[in-house]
Design a protein around this motif. Structure first.
Motif, mmCIF file in Angstrom:
data_model
loop_
_atom_site.group_PDB
_atom_site.id
_atom_site.type_symbol
_atom_site.label_atom_id
_atom_site.label_comp_id
_atom_site.label_asym_id
_atom_site.label_seq_id
_atom_site.Cartn_x
_atom_site.Cartn_y
_atom_site.Cartn_z
ATOM 1 N N LEU A 220 0.807 -1.216 0.000
ATOM 2 C CA LEU A 220 0.000 0.000 0.000
ATOM 3 C C LEU A 220 0.843 1.270 0.000
ATOM 4 C CD1 LEU A 220 -2.795 -1.031 2.532
ATOM 5 C CD2 LEU A 220 -2.828 -1.175 0.036
ATOM 6 N N LEU A 221 1.928 1.282 0.770
ATOM 7 C CA LEU A 221 2.715 2.510 0.891
ATOM 8 C C LEU A 221 3.332 2.950 -0.435
ATOM 9 C CD1 LEU A 221 3.485 4.637 2.930
ATOM 10 C CD2 LEU A 221 5.523 3.315 3.502
ATOM 11 N N PRO A 222 3.951 2.048 -1.227
ATOM 12 C CA PRO A 222 4.465 2.486 -2.536
ATOM 13 C C PRO A 222 3.370 3.020 -3.465
ATOM 14 C CG PRO A 222 5.456 0.394 -1.921
ATOM 15 C CD PRO A 222 4.345 0.657 -0.941
ATOM 16 N N LEU A 223 2.184 2.401 -3.443
ATOM 17 C CA LEU A 223 1.088 2.883 -4.284
ATOM 18 C C LEU A 223 0.619 4.266 -3.831
ATOM 19 C CD1 LEU A 223 -1.002 -0.413 -4.611
ATOM 20 C CD2 LEU A 223 0.399 0.672 -6.385
ATOM 21 N N ALA A 224 0.527 4.460 -2.521
ATOM 22 C CA ALA A 224 0.130 5.769 -1.996
ATOM 23 C C ALA A 224 1.179 6.822 -2.325
ATOM 24 C CB ALA A 224 -0.083 5.681 -0.486
ATOM 25 N N ALA A 225 2.460 6.457 -2.191
ATOM 26 C CA ALA A 225 3.541 7.405 -2.493
ATOM 27 C C ALA A 225 3.538 7.773 -3.974
ATOM 28 C CB ALA A 225 4.891 6.808 -2.093
ATOM 29 N N ALA A 226 3.318 6.793 -4.847
ATOM 30 C CA ALA A 226 3.288 7.064 -6.285
ATOM 31 C C ALA A 226 2.120 7.993 -6.632
ATOM 32 C CB ALA A 226 3.167 5.754 -7.062
ATOM 33 N N THR A 227 0.975 7.768 -5.997
ATOM 34 C CA THR A 227 -0.171 8.653 -6.225
ATOM 35 C C THR A 227 0.155 10.070 -5.789
ATOM 36 O OG1 THR A 227 -1.682 6.787 -5.838
ATOM 37 C CG2 THR A 227 -2.613 9.008 -5.722
ATOM 38 N N TRP A 228 0.777 10.200 -4.625
ATOM 39 C CA TRP A 228 1.132 11.522 -4.096
ATOM 40 C C TRP A 228 2.100 12.241 -5.039
ATOM 41 C CZ3 TRP A 228 5.662 13.915 -2.704
ATOM 42 C CH2 TRP A 228 5.536 15.100 -1.974
ATOM 43 N N LEU A 244 -8.180 11.549 -1.857
ATOM 44 C CA LEU A 244 -8.540 10.583 -2.902
ATOM 45 C C LEU A 244 -8.234 9.156 -2.454
ATOM 46 C CD1 LEU A 244 -7.267 12.465 -6.085
ATOM 47 C CD2 LEU A 244 -9.617 12.286 -5.253
ATOM 48 N N LEU A 245 -7.086 8.955 -1.835
ATOM 49 C CA LEU A 245 -6.735 7.621 -1.342
ATOM 50 C C LEU A 245 -7.711 7.168 -0.261
ATOM 51 C CD1 LEU A 245 -2.871 8.131 -1.162
ATOM 52 C CD2 LEU A 245 -4.027 6.437 -2.597
ATOM 53 N N ALA A 246 -8.082 8.089 0.634
ATOM 54 C CA ALA A 246 -9.005 7.736 1.718
ATOM 55 C C ALA A 246 -10.363 7.315 1.183
ATOM 56 C CB ALA A 246 -9.155 8.919 2.672
ATOM 57 N N PHE A 247 -10.805 7.968 0.108
ATOM 58 C CA PHE A 247 -12.126 7.663 -0.436
ATOM 59 C C PHE A 247 -12.198 6.268 -1.051
ATOM 60 C CE2 PHE A 247 -13.677 12.306 -1.174
ATOM 61 C CZ PHE A 247 -13.858 12.420 0.193
ATOM 62 N N THR A 248 -11.068 5.644 -1.341
ATOM 63 C CA THR A 248 -11.087 4.285 -1.889
ATOM 64 C C THR A 248 -11.200 3.218 -0.808
ATOM 65 O OG1 THR A 248 -8.665 3.944 -1.836
ATOM 66 C CG2 THR A 248 -9.572 5.066 -3.765
ATOM 67 N N VAL A 249 -10.986 3.605 0.454
ATOM 68 C CA VAL A 249 -10.953 2.621 1.545
ATOM 69 C C VAL A 249 -12.377 2.286 1.977
ATOM 70 C CG1 VAL A 249 -10.108 2.131 3.868
ATOM 71 C CG2 VAL A 249 -8.738 3.545 2.321
ATOM 72 N N PRO A 250 -12.746 0.989 2.021
ATOM 73 C CA PRO A 250 -14.116 0.621 2.406
ATOM 74 C C PRO A 250 -14.386 0.861 3.889
ATOM 75 C CG PRO A 250 -12.777 -1.351 2.139
ATOM 76 C CD PRO A 250 -11.924 -0.194 1.685
ATOM 77 N N VAL A 251 -15.562 1.387 4.175
ATOM 78 C CA VAL A 251 -15.983 1.614 5.553
ATOM 79 C C VAL A 251 -16.681 0.387 6.115
ATOM 80 C CG1 VAL A 251 -17.526 2.982 7.016
ATOM 81 C CG2 VAL A 251 -16.155 4.102 5.258
ATOM 82 N N VAL A 252 -17.518 -0.247 5.278
ATOM 83 C CA VAL A 252 -18.278 -1.421 5.688
ATOM 84 C C VAL A 252 -17.804 -2.610 4.877
ATOM 85 C CG1 VAL A 252 -20.564 -2.445 5.900
ATOM 86 C CG2 VAL A 252 -20.256 0.011 6.256
ATOM 87 N N ARG A 253 -17.531 -3.720 5.531
ATOM 88 C CA ARG A 253 -17.091 -4.919 4.836
ATOM 89 C C ARG A 253 -18.252 -5.500 4.039
ATOM 90 N NH1 ARG A 253 -13.827 -9.854 7.812
ATOM 91 N NH2 ARG A 253 -13.168 -10.966 5.937
#
Length: 456
Positions: A220-228, A244-253
């Motif tokens: 996850l960290l390399p993908l987040a860094a590349a996006t940044w 934008l990265l936060a909005f991709t994270v699911p709140v409910v399984r």
């Protein structure tokens, strides 16, 4: 005849407990933020001010990637991306599983956030109408710093009722969304579509990974860094990448991931892990690098305070926030025929509105984007933000502190647990009232019944 809806009514116990735990972390972060700002302000006004400036302006990073940035810029562009990632998680959670998913409960904090941003911007613009170069800073007094506000509450030891604390947090979350939208639209000087399009690739891969519940940092960290990096290269402020990265994270399984009883999505996990980094390190370090303004004695302070940019910021934070939030609250009550909760009065809303005038982190960031770090106007921005924040905090204290005896009684009632089952009695009585409602149930009671029966 139906009972009128209640503004600032007590929410469910689960939501109240979650927000109480969250606000405790933000309070500690707010105290660290204040310490970082005070250290920078004192250091910048000592004979060793040049050492502070040299440290802040030290350039590090690979020039080949256009990332040879000063430490101050790394704090604003990099560390605040962490702050906005956490804000994005909280925002998505509120809209998916929190109070903002119910339009009837969302209308008040959303309206208050809009009013609390629009009125300060108008006041600032009116004061700077004859200052063409100053109008670009119209968005500076629009932000509320929830961590700083909670730190003020901790310092003055005011037992603000849970409903008001929840409202303050929800308002600040919506405020953050509007702020990042303003930054992306109005403070992007040049836009390169190529890097911005390429940023969608690591962003999509990050989204796929978190949807599949991948938690490995080395994925996850390399993908987040590349996006940044790619968002930074596009000309859009890099903090947008955090949201934008936060909005991709699911709140409910999802059911596909294990059924409706499988538990929450990764948003709660990431928030638990990353919020301490944001509140305890990222924001205080940004405050340290951004709050160090050289006042230059009383004459220099007087010159800064009489500048239209600083005056607009102070008026926007102190007057604009109060008028905007109270005005929006009154309009909601007027047009929805809702009434204040029986435990609260309009002076409580006035104190809360003044508290929302504490703008620091995002206000300083927008000031740097508007005028450029280190410029004379940016120095005036810092003086205006610090002065407006201090005035808002003092006035909020003057309004809220005398009402602390009432708040203590409310807090004692909300904490009383006669049967010792871990759930305060008022929430159990509230739950029984919800299950026994007739067709005349109030808007808030209907919302609670829906929350209790909705498995999502």
């Amino acid at each position: 005849m139906t009972s009128p809806a209640r503004l600032f009514s007590r929410g469910s116990w689960a939501e109240t407990a979650r927000i109480a735990a969250l606000l405790r972390k933000e309070t500690v972060g707010g105290l660290l933020l204040i310490i970082g700002a005070v250290v920078a302000l004192v250091w910048a006004n000592t004979p060793w001010a040049s050492a502070y400036e040299g440290f802040r302006d030290t350039v590090v990073g690979p020039a080949a990637l256009h990332l040879d940035l000063s430490l101050g810029t790394w704090a604003a562009d990099g560390l605040l991306a962490i702050f906005f990632f956490v804000a994005g998680l909280e925002l998505k959670r509120e809209f998916v599983a929190g109070d903002l998913r119910d339009p009837r409960k969302a209308v008040l904090p959303v309206a208050a956030a809009v009013g609390g941003m629009a009125v300060p911007a108008v006041i600032y613009a009116v004061i700077n109408l004859r200052n063409d170069g100053g109008l670009v800073g119209w968005a500076i007094p629009t932000a509320t710093d929830i961590a700083f506000a909670l730190a003020v509450l901790a310092v003055i030891s005011t037992h603000l009722p849970a409903a008001l604390r929840t409202f303050l947090l929800t308002l600040a979350v919506v405020d953050d969304l509007l702020a990042i939208t303003i930054i992306a639209i109005f403070y992007t000087s040049s836009l390169s579509l190529g890097p911005l399009a390429l940023a969608l690739v690591p962003l999509a891969l990050f989204g796929i990974a978190v949807q599949r519940r991948v938690r490995s940092w080395w994925v996850l960290l390399p993908l987040a860094a590349a996006t940044w990096v790619l968002v930074h290269e596009s000309g859009v402020h890099a903090t947008v990448a955090g949201v934008l990265l936060a909005f991709t994270v699911p709140v409910v399984r999802s059911q596909a991931a294990g059924g409706p009883d499988a538990g929450p999505g990764l948003a709660e996990h990431f928030e638990h892990r990353i919020r301490p980094i944001s509140a305890g390190f990222a924001v205080p370090v940004f405050a340290f690098f951004s709050a160090g303004v050289t006042v230059g004695g009383l004459s220099g302070l007087g010159a800064s305070l009489t500048d239209s940019v600083a005056v607009g910021i102070i008026a926007g934070l102190v007057v604009g926030k109060t008028v905007g939030i109270m005005g929006a609250t009154w309009l909601v009550s007027r047009f929805t025929r809702a009434e204040l909760d029986t435990d609260l009065r309009w002076p409580d809303i006035a104190g809360l509105s003044l508290l929302a005038g504490i703008g620091f982190t995002v206000s300083l960031l927008i000031g740097e984007l508007a005028f450029g770090p280190g410029s004379l106007a940016d120095e005036h921005v810092k003086v205006g933000v610090l002065t407006g924040t201090l005035l808002a905090a003092l006035l909020a204290t003057a309004v809220l502190k005398p009402r602390d005896r009432r708040y203590r009684r409310i807090a004692e009632a909300e904490a009383r647990d006669a049967n010792g089952d871990g759930i305060p009695d008022v929430y159990q009585e509230q739950g029984r009232a919800v299950t026994q409602t007739s067709p005349r149930e109030t808007v808030d009671e209907a919302s609670e019944r829906k929350r209790a029966t909705d498995p999502t």
